[in-house]
Design a protein around this motif. Structure first.
Motif, mmCIF file in Angstrom:
data_model
loop_
_atom_site.group_PDB
_atom_site.id
_atom_site.type_symbol
_atom_site.label_atom_id
_atom_site.label_comp_id
_atom_site.label_asym_id
_atom_site.label_seq_id
_atom_site.Cartn_x
_atom_site.Cartn_y
_atom_site.Cartn_z
ATOM 1 N N TYR A 203 0.836 -1.192 0.000
ATOM 2 C CA TYR A 203 0.000 0.000 0.000
ATOM 3 C C TYR A 203 0.874 1.247 0.000
ATOM 4 C CZ TYR A 203 -3.526 -3.369 1.556
ATOM 5 O OH TYR A 203 -4.361 -4.450 1.655
ATOM 6 N N ALA A 204 0.286 2.351 -0.439
ATOM 7 C CA ALA A 204 0.981 3.638 -0.420
ATOM 8 C C ALA A 204 -0.006 4.732 -0.069
ATOM 9 C CB ALA A 204 1.617 3.927 -1.777
ATOM 10 N N THR A 205 0.519 5.799 0.548
ATOM 11 C CA THR A 205 -0.225 7.043 0.698
ATOM 12 C C THR A 205 0.311 8.009 -0.348
ATOM 13 O OG1 THR A 205 -0.506 6.702 3.084
ATOM 14 C CG2 THR A 205 -0.811 8.937 2.246
ATOM 15 N N LEU B 112 4.351 10.707 -3.769
ATOM 16 C CA LEU B 112 4.304 9.718 -2.702
ATOM 17 C C LEU B 112 4.579 10.407 -1.374
ATOM 18 C CD1 LEU B 112 6.127 6.614 -4.234
ATOM 19 C CD2 LEU B 112 3.684 6.872 -3.756
ATOM 20 N N VAL C 18 4.765 7.061 4.157
ATOM 21 C CA VAL C 18 3.814 5.960 4.021
ATOM 22 C C VAL C 18 2.734 6.025 5.103
ATOM 23 C CG1 VAL C 18 5.162 4.273 5.348
ATOM 24 C CG2 VAL C 18 3.690 3.498 3.495
ATOM 25 N N THR D 295 8.348 -1.211 6.006
ATOM 26 C CA THR D 295 8.767 -0.231 5.019
ATOM 27 C C THR D 295 10.212 0.184 5.291
ATOM 28 O OG1 THR D 295 8.073 1.788 3.876
ATOM 29 C CG2 THR D 295 7.937 1.799 6.279
ATOM 30 N N GLY E 191 9.162 5.145 3.453
ATOM 31 C CA GLY E 191 8.394 4.645 2.313
ATOM 32 C C GLY E 191 9.275 3.769 1.418
ATOM 33 N N TYR F 45 6.588 2.182 -0.028
ATOM 34 C CA TYR F 45 5.374 1.397 0.127
ATOM 35 C C TYR F 45 5.383 0.693 1.479
ATOM 36 C CZ TYR F 45 5.511 1.722 -5.025
ATOM 37 O OH TYR F 45 5.585 2.158 -6.323
ATOM 38 N N LEU F 46 4.195 0.255 1.897
ATOM 39 C CA LEU F 46 4.046 -0.574 3.083
ATOM 40 C C LEU F 46 3.681 -1.979 2.621
ATOM 41 C CD1 LEU F 46 3.956 -0.473 6.246
ATOM 42 C CD2 LEU F 46 1.470 -0.368 5.997
#
Length: 281
Positions: free
Chosen positions: A3-5, A63, A66, A151, A181, A183-184
């Motif tokens: 997942y990403a924020t 990005l 995270v 991460t 980050g 990603y997680l």
């Protein structure tokens, strides 16, 4: 699953990462979620509808950290044998801990802000984990049940400020200094995380390199120890420590300055690369 924020068109979202070896990764937004954090437990992420028709390339977005606004950021110091050795300290019998503030976090490719007050900006490659299920006094045998994912982080440290007192806080949590980050990754995605290699690269030179399995206090031990005195909540972040090879212990020392590009990478979790830029004051 990863997942990403991210932000696109001024709007923050959470996306499922679809990775590709031949093109830019894609991010598939999850309906109604704006960032990974306290409200995004594993169950929430699994049950939220994917908006396939709104998928975007990762090269089209910003990005974010995270987890942009964790309730707690707990960092572990002196957690690799080689790093303890290079500092000349005794082997710890209890994890060394300090905290950071959310204002210290930046995205995986954003600039590290170099404040004018310090001349000793140091790098520290670290694996970070994010809590996905609340718990207090968690036994190590159940620790894995509370991990949302893993991460990459760079625990940037202002060493001259760190040495000002016996506490490390003032050297560890400068605004916009700590990349995390990109990603997680859920534990299921990286089942052999202990075998992963973690390294730091500056100007093509490998400055740090170790296996996550070389941690003095492993991940279950950290979760058990921390949750003894505080409730771990979804979105809380734990930085697990850095290997040997930090800049302050090199001869001569290596400190980061304006224009330096520093990369931290962990096998299976990806990498973050950040440029150091002098703060405009």
């Amino acid at each position: 699953m990863a997942y990403a924020t991210f932000e696109i068109d001024g709007r923050r979202r959470v996306g499922v990462v679809e990775r590709s070896d031949h093109a830019a990764d894609r991010l598939v937004p999850l309906d109604g979620l704006v960032e990974l954090g306290p409200s995004t437990t594993a169950d929430v992420l699994a049950d939220t509808r994917r908006l396939e028709d709104e998928a975007v390339g990762v090269d089209e977005v910003r990005l974010c950290p995270v987890v942009p606004n964790p309730g707690k950021i707990i960092c572990i110091g002196l957690n690799y044998h080689e790093h303890v050795g290079e500092t000349g300290r005794d082997l710890p019998t209890y994890p060394v801990m300090f905290t950071k503030f959310p204002s210290a976090l930046i995205g995986p490719y954003e600039d590290i802000v170099a404040p004018p007050e310090t001349t000793e900006i140091d790098y520290e490659a670290e694996m970070a984990l994010v809590i996905g299920r609340p718990g207090r006094r968690i036994p190590r045998e159940q620790a894995h049940e509370h991990i949302l994912g893993y991460t990459v982080a760079n625990d940037i440290s202002m060493r001259d400020y760190q040495r000002k007192t016996h506490q490390w806080l003032q050297g560890k949590t400068w605004d916009r200094s700590t990349p995390i980050g990109p990603y997680l990754f859920t534990p299921q995605e990286v089942p052999d995380i202990a075998d992963a290699c973690i390294r730091t690269v500056l100007d093509g030179n490998v400055l740090q390199e170790a296996l996550v399995s070389q941690l003095i206090f492993d991940i279950p031990h950290l979760i058990e120890t921390i949750s003894e005195f505080t409730t771990l909540l979804p979105g809380d972040v734990i930085l697990t420590g850095t290997p040997g090879g930090v800049g302050m212990k090199r001869q001569p020392p290596i400190f980061l300055g304006d224009g330096d590009r520093i990369t931290v990478e962990i096998e299976g979790l990806g990498s973050l690369t950040n440029t150091v830029r002098n703060e405009r004051v």
